[in-house]
Write a protein that holds these residues in place. Sequence first.
Motif, PDB file in Angstrom:
ATOM      1  N   THR A 100      29.648  73.094  28.512  1.00  0.00           N
ATOM      2  CA  THR A 100      30.262  71.985  27.772  1.00  0.00           C
ATOM      3  C   THR A 100      31.757  72.215  27.589  1.00  0.00           C
ATOM      4  O   THR A 100      32.570  71.303  27.795  1.00  0.00           O
ATOM      5  N   LEU A 101      32.140  73.438  27.222  1.00  0.00           N
ATOM      6  CA  LEU A 101      33.553  73.753  27.030  1.00  0.00           C
ATOM      7  C   LEU A 101      34.314  73.669  28.343  1.00  0.00           C
ATOM      8  O   LEU A 101      35.457  73.188  28.388  1.00  0.00           O
TER       9      LEU A 101
ATOM     10  N   ARG B 263      27.059  65.283  26.127  1.00  0.00           N
ATOM     11  CA  ARG B 263      26.177  64.179  26.518  1.00  0.00           C
ATOM     12  C   ARG B 263      26.400  63.780  27.970  1.00  0.00           C
ATOM     13  O   ARG B 263      26.017  62.684  28.384  1.00  0.00           O
ATOM     14  N   ASN B 264      26.989  64.677  28.737  1.00  0.00           N
ATOM     15  CA  ASN B 264      27.221  64.413  30.160  1.00  0.00           C
ATOM     16  C   ASN B 264      26.990  65.687  30.973  1.00  0.00           C
ATOM     17  O   ASN B 264      27.792  66.075  31.807  1.00  0.00           O
TER      18      ASN B 264
ATOM     19  N   LYS C 101      20.065  68.424  31.359  1.00  0.00           N
ATOM     20  CA  LYS C 101      20.649  67.153  31.789  1.00  0.00           C
ATOM     21  C   LYS C 101      20.707  66.186  30.618  1.00  0.00           C
ATOM     22  O   LYS C 101      19.724  66.026  29.890  1.00  0.00           O
ATOM     23  N   THR C 102      21.867  65.577  30.423  1.00  0.00           N
ATOM     24  CA  THR C 102      22.005  64.550  29.389  1.00  0.00           C
ATOM     25  C   THR C 102      22.678  63.331  29.991  1.00  0.00           C
ATOM     26  O   THR C 102      23.274  63.389  31.067  1.00  0.00           O
ATOM     27  N   GLY C 103      22.590  62.230  29.285  1.00  0.00           N
ATOM     28  CA  GLY C 103      23.185  60.986  29.753  1.00  0.00           C
ATOM     29  C   GLY C 103      22.944  59.881  28.745  1.00  0.00           C
ATOM     30  O   GLY C 103      22.450  60.132  27.633  1.00  0.00           O
ATOM     31  N   PRO C 104      23.264  58.655  29.111  1.00  0.00           N
ATOM     32  CA  PRO C 104      23.127  57.537  28.169  1.00  0.00           C
ATOM     33  C   PRO C 104      21.733  57.394  27.569  1.00  0.00           C
ATOM     34  O   PRO C 104      21.586  56.999  26.410  1.00  0.00           O
ATOM     35  N   ASN C 105      20.709  57.697  28.353  1.00  0.00           N
ATOM     36  CA  ASN C 105      19.340  57.535  27.872  1.00  0.00           C
ATOM     37  C   ASN C 105      18.616  58.867  27.702  1.00  0.00           C
ATOM     38  O   ASN C 105      17.389  58.909  27.622  1.00  0.00           O
ATOM     39  N   ARG C 106      19.376  59.948  27.644  1.00  0.00           N
ATOM     40  CA  ARG C 106      18.761  61.270  27.531  1.00  0.00           C
ATOM     41  C   ARG C 106      19.661  62.151  26.659  1.00  0.00           C
ATOM     42  O   ARG C 106      20.649  62.707  27.128  1.00  0.00           O
TER      43      ARG C 106
ATOM     44  N   ILE D 271      34.272  67.219  23.047  1.00  0.00           N
ATOM     45  CA  ILE D 271      33.141  68.158  23.100  1.00  0.00           C
ATOM     46  C   ILE D 271      31.822  67.391  23.073  1.00  0.00           C
ATOM     47  O   ILE D 271      30.907  67.666  23.865  1.00  0.00           O
ATOM     48  N   MET D 272      31.700  66.411  22.191  1.00  0.00           N
ATOM     49  CA  MET D 272      30.463  65.626  22.134  1.00  0.00           C
ATOM     50  C   MET D 272      30.281  64.786  23.394  1.00  0.00           C
ATOM     51  O   MET D 272      29.161  64.640  23.893  1.00  0.00           O
ATOM     52  N   LYS D 273      31.388  64.265  23.926  1.00  0.00           N
ATOM     53  CA  LYS D 273      31.303  63.481  25.164  1.00  0.00           C
ATOM     54  C   LYS D 273      30.747  64.328  26.293  1.00  0.00           C
ATOM     55  O   LYS D 273      29.867  63.883  27.056  1.00  0.00           O
TER      56      LYS D 273
END
Length: 408
Positions: A341-342, A359-360, A375-380, A354-356
Amino acid sequence: MNAASRHAPLMSRRRALLVAGAATWIAAGLGGAAAAETGEIRIGQTMPFSGVASAYGIIGQVEGAYLRKINAEQGGVNGRKVNLISLDDAYSPPKTVEQTRKLVEQENVLAVFGSVGTPTNLAVHKYLNSRKVPHLFVSSGASFWNQPEKYPWTIGWQIDYESEGKVYGKYVLKEKPDAKVAILYQHDDSGRDYIRGFKEGLGENAKKMIVAEASYQITDPTVDSQVIALRNSGADVLFTHATPKFGAQAIRKIYEIGWKPLHILSSTTNTIAGTLKPAGFEKSQGVVSGFLIKDPGDPTWKDDPEVRDYLTFMKTYAPNLDAYDTWAVWGYTMAQGLVQTLRQAGQDVTPENIMKQARNLNFKPAMTLPGIVAKTGPNRNVPIQAMQLARFEGDRWKLSGEVIAVAE
């Protein structure tokens, strides 16, 4: 060294090491002016280094060790050293509040990362959201963390307890469709999530299959009376959600009273070092649970490059910790989530970015099982959404079946 001895750390020694490690990180974190000059990234967390859930404390120690590795070998992340300030909350929500406020208001951390526990994180999530402090990768599978619209500054890490419980319910339907089921659970939101999912997995059969339920409080001395009552219900399947201390107690008591149910353990208590070894391997045979990570003590992975790298890391950066404790592996994988993430944040190391980036995500942390990615995204909103079942045989877990995904 045989497998049994590898999984047998001295708990008193471990506890002393945990507290000592925490003190080292706190000392390293002091000095706001120095931090500003060096451009370091200050990350905070609370951990149960003491108290009833101290078996989880190794998670925080390994996370700190991983960040020391990143700082030493890579100069940090994007040219900035990452400083983890890890404080003991003894798995006590009031203490979590006190320590989290200290992290935010005195230590000026950028984010709170990987703090352990459902009741402890519930005590601070509103505060962190109100302060717009990233509440990253909560080390709890409560479904509560999956509310990005309501709590945009909070994100979980692992498959949620409700989804995990659903997997176990479906497993019971497949393996013992005529079962009489008993449930033992911790009386809090995590326990309620597990039960809700487990019953959903059983579907319309839940009402007729479940013959008894019993809960315990984290402050209870034992769960012996609950186990005896559940045995007396005539159940031939037991689903247990617990922390390691109470999971070990349940396994021992089941053995002592001669009860032989199909015993399913939640992932919160399936550690060999923290639960099964203290309970006794002979008493733990046949227990079933779900896993996200590789067990470094499993011969299946003896030539696996990720396991070799992990063991080298532990020998170099955490030589006094038990590398074969799967909670150590858990900390290793979570720390990779923070670093990824960093890295993605680049030079824009702001709470919003960081939050963006959290979630990506789309990467495979080293030591997760094949087929399990973050894995993250708009629906996860929760990175890890899969698991694989295993049965305890001899002195290790034996994986079976395929990886079960609960989200794509």
